[in-house]
Motif scaffolding. Sequence first.
Motif, mmCIF file in Angstrom:
data_model
loop_
_atom_site.group_PDB
_atom_site.id
_atom_site.type_symbol
_atom_site.label_atom_id
_atom_site.label_comp_id
_atom_site.label_asym_id
_atom_site.label_seq_id
_atom_site.Cartn_x
_atom_site.Cartn_y
_atom_site.Cartn_z
ATOM 1 N N LEU A 85 44.242 30.086 69.851
ATOM 2 C CA LEU A 85 44.047 29.054 70.929
ATOM 3 C C LEU A 85 43.284 29.563 71.983
ATOM 4 C CD1 LEU A 85 47.755 27.506 71.195
ATOM 5 C CD2 LEU A 85 45.575 26.431 70.332
ATOM 6 N N GLU A 86 43.188 30.800 72.281
ATOM 7 C CA GLU A 86 42.263 31.263 73.327
ATOM 8 C C GLU A 86 40.632 31.254 72.881
ATOM 9 O OE1 GLU A 86 42.220 32.496 76.590
ATOM 10 O OE2 GLU A 86 44.446 31.800 76.148
ATOM 11 N N CYS A 108 38.044 28.009 73.333
ATOM 12 C CA CYS A 108 37.054 27.796 74.551
ATOM 13 C C CYS A 108 35.784 28.148 74.172
ATOM 14 C CB CYS A 108 37.411 28.609 75.741
ATOM 15 S SG CYS A 108 39.163 27.960 76.545
ATOM 16 N N GLN A 154 50.964 23.434 72.528
ATOM 17 C CA GLN A 154 50.238 24.414 73.094
ATOM 18 C C GLN A 154 48.845 24.062 72.798
ATOM 19 O OE1 GLN A 154 50.740 27.354 74.654
ATOM 20 N NE2 GLN A 154 52.879 26.834 74.598
ATOM 21 N N ARG A 170 45.957 22.429 75.869
ATOM 22 C CA ARG A 170 44.528 23.117 76.197
ATOM 23 C C ARG A 170 43.593 21.785 76.412
ATOM 24 N NH1 ARG A 170 47.089 27.209 75.411
ATOM 25 N NH2 ARG A 170 46.048 29.291 74.867
ATOM 26 N N SER A 200 41.860 20.722 80.092
ATOM 27 C CA SER A 200 40.791 21.619 80.561
ATOM 28 C C SER A 200 39.825 20.608 81.164
ATOM 29 C CB SER A 200 40.057 22.247 79.422
ATOM 30 O OG SER A 200 38.735 23.090 79.777
ATOM 31 N N VAL A 249 39.355 20.774 71.140
ATOM 32 C CA VAL A 249 40.918 20.505 71.009
ATOM 33 C C VAL A 249 41.100 19.395 70.094
ATOM 34 C CG1 VAL A 249 43.048 19.695 72.069
ATOM 35 C CG2 VAL A 249 41.705 21.887 72.966
#
Length: 151
Positions: A41-42, A45, A75, A79, A82, A91
């Motif tokens: 998930l990081e 971006c 989760q 995101r 953002s 996403v």
Amino acid sequence: MEFIGDLEKYCLMTLLNILKFDTTHTFLTADRFDSIMPILLELICTTDITHLQPALSELPIAANNPRLWKQFNFQLLSRAKSIEPRVRQNVASVYLDFVAKMGQSYSDLLSDSLPFIAELLEDSDETVEGTVKEIVEKIEEVTGESMDQHL
């Protein structure tokens, strides 16, 4: 720097193959899911999610666990808050794949997802809004019901 990009690509491709071909559901335990999901998930971006998208959307499918589906669903959609349109688009793209792969099982996640989807339908970025409309169409296809009453 190119080495890092290649390493990431090959790691994601390997993970995808492990997830897809683990038909006995023995590799992806709840503990491993909890370890892998935040890392993936990081990466949402990043600019290019070509190799991330299939691996990330396959993760909950391979988990084969409704509790982990809900955790992933929340989760990932979190995101979408953002401020960066690119992240929201990433996403939405992963979520479209996720809904398609979940099929009828997605119905269990619908009520938790609706507030996020409704918010994204009014996104200031036209690309994000367009992808979210595709998500709504896919949800209607897999659940067999119209989303007009919910959104």
